[in-house]
Design an enzyme around this catalytic site. Structure first.
Site, PDB file in Angstrom:
ATOM      1  N   TRP A 107      11.300  10.613   3.657  1.00 38.67           N
ATOM      2  CA  TRP A 107      11.305  11.309   4.950  1.00 38.67           C
ATOM      3  C   TRP A 107      11.024  10.362   6.118  1.00 38.67           C
ATOM      4  CZ3 TRP A 107       8.929  13.031   0.542  1.00 38.67           C
ATOM      5  CH2 TRP A 107       7.611  12.619   0.340  1.00 38.67           C
ATOM      6  N   ARG A 108      10.727   9.100   5.815  1.00 39.18           N
ATOM      7  CA  ARG A 108      10.526   8.159   6.921  1.00 39.18           C
ATOM      8  C   ARG A 108      11.822   7.441   7.294  1.00 39.18           C
ATOM      9  NH1 ARG A 108       4.742   5.329   5.617  1.00 39.18           N
ATOM     10  NH2 ARG A 108       3.522   7.265   5.555  1.00 39.18           N
ATOM     11  N   GLU A 155       6.510  17.498   6.094  1.00 40.75           N
ATOM     12  CA  GLU A 155       5.086  17.717   6.366  1.00 40.75           C
ATOM     13  C   GLU A 155       4.600  19.047   5.805  1.00 40.75           C
ATOM     14  OE1 GLU A 155       2.852  15.673   7.265  1.00 40.75           O
ATOM     15  OE2 GLU A 155       4.279  14.073   7.639  1.00 40.75           O
ATOM     16  N   THR A 182       0.364  19.407  -1.641  1.00 40.95           N
ATOM     17  CA  THR A 182       1.244  18.911  -2.708  1.00 40.95           C
ATOM     18  C   THR A 182       1.344  17.387  -2.601  1.00 40.95           C
ATOM     19  OG1 THR A 182       2.504  20.971  -2.452  1.00 40.95           O
ATOM     20  CG2 THR A 182       3.512  19.279  -3.792  1.00 40.95           C
ATOM     21  N   LEU A 201       6.723  24.766  -6.015  1.00 43.14           N
ATOM     22  CA  LEU A 201       5.867  24.074  -5.028  1.00 43.14           C
ATOM     23  C   LEU A 201       4.580  24.849  -4.760  1.00 43.14           C
ATOM     24  CD1 LEU A 201       8.137  22.667  -2.143  1.00 43.14           C
ATOM     25  CD2 LEU A 201       6.494  21.394  -3.503  1.00 43.14           C
ATOM     26  N   GLY A 202       4.616  26.167  -5.029  1.00 42.72           N
ATOM     27  CA  GLY A 202       3.419  26.990  -4.800  1.00 42.72           C
ATOM     28  C   GLY A 202       3.205  27.311  -3.333  1.00 42.72           C
ATOM     29  N   CYS A 251      -8.611  -4.925   3.387  1.00 48.03           N
ATOM     30  CA  CYS A 251      -8.399  -3.983   4.496  1.00 48.03           C
ATOM     31  C   CYS A 251      -8.143  -4.723   5.810  1.00 48.03           C
ATOM     32  CB  CYS A 251      -9.621  -3.083   4.638  1.00 48.03           C
ATOM     33  SG  CYS A 251      -9.459  -1.930   6.005  1.00 48.03           S
ATOM     34  N   CYS A 297     -14.768  -1.870  11.194  1.00 52.00           N
ATOM     35  CA  CYS A 297     -15.307  -0.740  10.414  1.00 52.00           C
ATOM     36  C   CYS A 297     -16.833  -0.739  10.384  1.00 52.00           C
ATOM     37  CB  CYS A 297     -14.746  -0.816   8.991  1.00 52.00           C
ATOM     38  SG  CYS A 297     -15.329   0.518   7.939  1.00 52.00           S
TER      39      CYS A 297
HETATM   40  S1  SF4 Z   1     -14.417   1.427   4.339  1.00 53.26           S
HETATM   41 FE1  SF4 Z   1     -13.740   0.368   6.217  1.00 53.26          FE
HETATM   42  S2  SF4 Z   1     -13.309  -1.751   5.560  1.00 53.26           S
HETATM   43 FE2  SF4 Z   1     -13.400  -0.482   3.735  1.00 53.26          FE
HETATM   44  S3  SF4 Z   1     -11.263   0.083   3.315  1.00 53.26           S
HETATM   45 FE3  SF4 Z   1     -12.192   1.739   4.550  1.00 53.26          FE
HETATM   46  S4  SF4 Z   1     -11.717   1.218   6.688  1.00 53.26           S
HETATM   47 FE4  SF4 Z   1     -11.364  -0.624   5.474  1.00 53.26          FE
END
Ligand code: SF4
Length: 240
Positions: free
Chosen positions: A30-31, A43, A49, A86-87, A208, A214
């Site tokens: 779908w992208r 969506e 699902t 699909l429910g 990440c 974060c």
């Molecule tokens: S907790 Fe924070 S650093 Fe760890 S994967 Fe999730 S967003 Fe990234």
């Protein structure tokens, strides 16, 4: 106190996330399109699902009802037959009803703004934001299962992210981070990061792209957020 992103944080977060998405984003059927009709069908199917289960249904549905006019003209029983398996059949019924509203009240063209989208049957705040951003690049925020967890960790949210206060804080955060340009790619990237890196158990923080942004990672609290008793529910709850 809820974390409020400042301009340097926003610049770094958006740049790192979009670079990662251009390299590692998921390639989903779908992208391949920005047709709001196809975005909407995908969506709604993805509510409650899994991606793997939705793929064949999405392809069959689009083959049988290629546009909103075809869906609006169909009998409800034909729509529900394609939905079998699909429910949550109310989703299929609402799709059909919303298609008729789009044809009768909007000349068959999907509205681009979130408020009008939300007035259609079966379209909640998340789905309206998804259609507006994925199909039209409108800078509309999204909050769904994977992003709830991701936002809660990024902001170091204390408490239950599904509570009224938690939801309000996360929608405010989503609104603050969505960029004016490439909003669709940005929202896809958030969902992909939540689904593949910031996973429910053992998030892959060292892979990440936004770990420098974060709070949970900085404080070593990623295993505690969201609180463990909510995790199973977050895993089971789809977007709406
Ligand atoms: S907790 Fe924070 S650093 Fe760890 S994967 Fe999730 S967003 Fe990234």
């Amino acid at each position: 106190m809820m974390f409020t992103p400042d301009p340097p944080w926003l610049r770094r977060f958006r740049r790192n996330l979009l670079r990662w998405y251009d390299r590692a984003g998921r390639d989903l059927p779908w992208r391949a399109t920005r047709d709001p009709y196809a975005v909407w069908i995908s969506e709604v199917m993805l509510q409650q699902t899994t991606v793997a289960a939705v793929k064949p249904y999405f392809e069959r549905f689009l083959e049988r009802f290629p546009d909103v006019a075809a869906l609006a003209a169909a009998d409800e029983s034909d729509v529900l037959r394609l939905w079998e398996g699909l429910g949550y059949y109310s989703r299929g019924r609402n799709l059909h009803r919303a298609a008729r509203v789009v044809v009768e009240q909007h000349d068959g063209r999907f509205p681009e703004d979130v408020t009008t989208l939300q007035s259609l049957p079966g379209i909640g705040r998340y789905t309206a934001g998804a259609i507006a951003s994925f199909a039209f690049d409108v800078p509309a925020p999204i909050v769904e299962a994977n992003t709830v967890r991701l936002y809660a960790r990024l902001t170091g949210l204390d408490g239950d992210p599904r509570s009224t206060a938690g939801q309000r804080a996360l929608w405010e955060f989503a609104e603050a981070i969505v960029p004016a340009k490439r909003a669709g790619a940005f929202n896809h990237a958030l969902m992909d990061l939540g689904a593949t890196v910031c996973t429910i158990n053992e998030p892959r923080c060292h892979d990440c792209p936004v770990r420098s942004c974060c709070r949970a990672f900085a404080d070593g609290r990623q295993a505690e957020i969201p609180p463990p008793k909510r995790r199973r529910q977050l895993l089971l709850t789809g977007q709406s």
